[in-house]
Scaffold this active site. Structure first.
Site, PDB file in Angstrom:
ATOM      1  N   LYS A  17       8.261   5.022  -0.228  1.00 51.40           N
ATOM      2  CA  LYS A  17       7.483   5.381  -1.133  1.00 51.40           C
ATOM      3  C   LYS A  17       7.351   6.967  -1.026  1.00 51.40           C
ATOM      4  CE  LYS A  17       5.202   3.754  -4.750  1.00 51.40           C
ATOM      5  NZ  LYS A  17       5.306   2.624  -5.604  1.00 51.40           N
TER       6      LYS A  17
HETATM    7  N1  GLU Z   1       7.232   2.356  -8.800  1.00 47.48           N
HETATM    8  C1  GLU Z   1       7.665   0.938  -8.952  1.00 47.48           C
HETATM    9  C2  GLU Z   1       7.017   0.149  -8.024  1.00 47.48           C
HETATM   10  O1  GLU Z   1       5.899   0.264  -7.567  1.00 47.48           O
HETATM   11  C3  GLU Z   1       9.402   1.101  -8.945  1.00 47.48           C
HETATM   12  C4  GLU Z   1      10.052   1.378  -7.673  1.00 47.48           C
HETATM   13  C5  GLU Z   1      11.430   1.584  -7.697  1.00 47.48           C
HETATM   14  O2  GLU Z   1      11.929   1.008  -8.811  1.00 47.48           O
HETATM   15  O3  GLU Z   1      12.057   1.767  -6.699  1.00 47.48           O
HETATM   16  O4  GLU Z   1       7.463  -0.947  -7.860  1.00 47.48           O
END
Ligand code: GLU
Length: 433
Positions: free
Chosen positions: A123
């Site tokens: 992240k």
């Molecule tokens: N931000 C989204 C999540 O928390 C999607 C992450 C992604 O598609 O890599 O799952």
């Protein structure tokens, strides 16, 4: 429950963060603690789950429109790469911290394993308020941040995507910047891109769709009729609004909605398309004429069957868990429920469909996008939605059966299934050197 210092949290012996029981990383550690007793011999690898593999903190300097130089703090955390490349979004928010990004990265590891995608977890985030920046400034911050984290991301290494306050435009800038730096168009470096740049049909609505599909499946199992079901949603961004639309189309009544600007209530069900149009124009649900004003804490007292936290972490505190009247919580946000609240909800017989399965629709379609980019062959929206439905209902059925067999909560069941896969991969890879 009072916050405990770091030393009260087993496995939390990192020098660079000080989690508490209520904070995101503290919540994640407590969730992991609950499943380690079920890991058997694999538990010797528990440290793999309790610390991120790699943490990158970057300074992001840009020249502002007024000629001044501003510095923003950015992060990219790769929690685990045991099952594949890192995968997870990038968040822009004034409250972003390293500790929060660590937790969000770790939840991506669990999520990707829970639905069996060939990814680890990562992240990113930048501490900024996007409302305070012009488009030009936002573009500069995005490009410089991408360049700074360029040393660890890549289509085979770590693939960012949208999260809170980021979108297809930001992904397009990220893809372009990374591509310029490596000297080749690398569409697979980020997902959630515009369709014209290798994005996938269905990606924008995928997280909301996943919340609806998992919610529908949970309601069917709990014998909670969809027709007339009363729903409250906290957060009306991409996820909350799209989930609301699908629930309303299926006969449920979205009676209460709250966001950063305020809350609205309509006992007969809010007009979801009209509310969505209002939010698009005004930036918040506040001032919507199709309902009464709903106070910040009143939201948690609304008489509903289903409550959907679709905003930020830590929203369902112990006090709110005692009060809320729903029999089902659909965690569209990441980490919305603190561990103490989980216990209270379980004792009250409230079913919690955990984030790591409930909101996995986004990353599932991100996986489809990544696969399509590699093969340069694109699928129809119908095919995407069908495959999404199949993966997410299959994963939920497996987790639900595991819980029934062992008497676990859905969160513990999802973590057991995921952690077994992660630690198994870790064990098979072995240690180097
Ligand atoms: N931000 C989204 C999540 O928390 C999607 C992450 C992604 O598609 O890599 O799952």
């Amino acid at each position: 429950m009072a916050d405990h210092p770091q030393s009260f949290l087993p496995g939390a012996s990192l020098s660079y963060v000080s989690p508490t029981r209520q904070s995101a990383w503290g919540t994640y550690l407590a969730q992991v603690d609950r499943v380690l007793p079920y890991m058997g011999d694999l538990a010797r690898w528990s440290g793999t789950l309790q610390r991120p593999k790699r943490v990158l903190i970057v300074d992001v300097p840009i020249e502002m429109d007024d000629g001044s130089i501003a510095h923003f703090e950015g992060y990219r955390v790769q929690h685990s790469l045991s099952r594949g490349p890192g995968k997870g979004g990038v968040r822009y928010h004034p409250d972003v911290t390293l500790e929060e990004v660590m937790a969000l990265a770790a939840w991506m590891t669990i999520k990707n394993a829970a639905v069996n995608l060939p990814f680890g977890g990562a992240k990113g985030g930048i501490r900024l308020d996007p409302k305070q920046l012009s488009q030009r400034e936002l573009e500069k911050v995005t490009r410089r941040y991408t360049s700074e984290i360029g040393i660890i991301i890549g289509p085979q290494r770590d693939i960012p995507a949208p999260d809170v306050n980021t979108n297809g435009q930001i992904m397009a800038w990220m893809m372009d910047t990374y591509s310029a730096n490596v000297g080749a168009t690398a569409t697979g470096v980020v997902t959630g891109k515009p369709i014209s740049l290798g994005g996938s049909l269905g990606r924008v609505k995928a997280t909301g769709r996943g919340v609806f599909v998992t919610g529908r499946e949970a309601m069917r199992r709990l014998k909670l009729p969809m027709d007339g079901a009363r729903i409250a949603i906290q957060g009306f961004g991409n996820v909350g609004a799209n989930a609301a639309e699908l629930f309303a189309q299926s006969g449920a009544k979205v009676v209460a909605v709250q966001d950063h600007g305020g809350g609205v209530y309509n006992d007969n069900g809010l007009d979801v398309p009209a509310l969505t149009a209002h939010v698009l124009e005004k930036g918040s649900v506040a001032g919507f004429r199709g309902g009464e004003v709903l106070g910040l804490e009143e939201f948690w007292d609304a008489k509903v069957d289903v409550i959907i936290p679709a905003a930020l972490e830590g929203q369902i505190t112990e006090a709110r868990a005692e009060r809320l009247r729903a029999s089902l919580v659909l965690e569209a946000a990441n980490g919305p429920t603190v561990p103490g609240a989980d216990d209270i909800l379980a004792a009250r017989g409230v079913t919690v469909l955990p984030d790591v399965i409930c909101n996995s629709g986004g990353v599932i379609v991100s996986y489809f996008e990544w696969v399509q980019d590699f093969s340069s062959f694109f699928w129809s929206e119908e095919e995407i939605n069908l495959r999404l439905d199949k993966i997410i209902t299959g994963a939920l059925a497996h987790i639900w059966a595991t819980c029934e067999r062992h008497g676990f909560s859905l969160r513990t069941g999802a973590f057991v299934v995921a952690c077994e896969r992660i630690l198994q991969a870790r064990n098979e890879r072995g240690l180097y050197p």
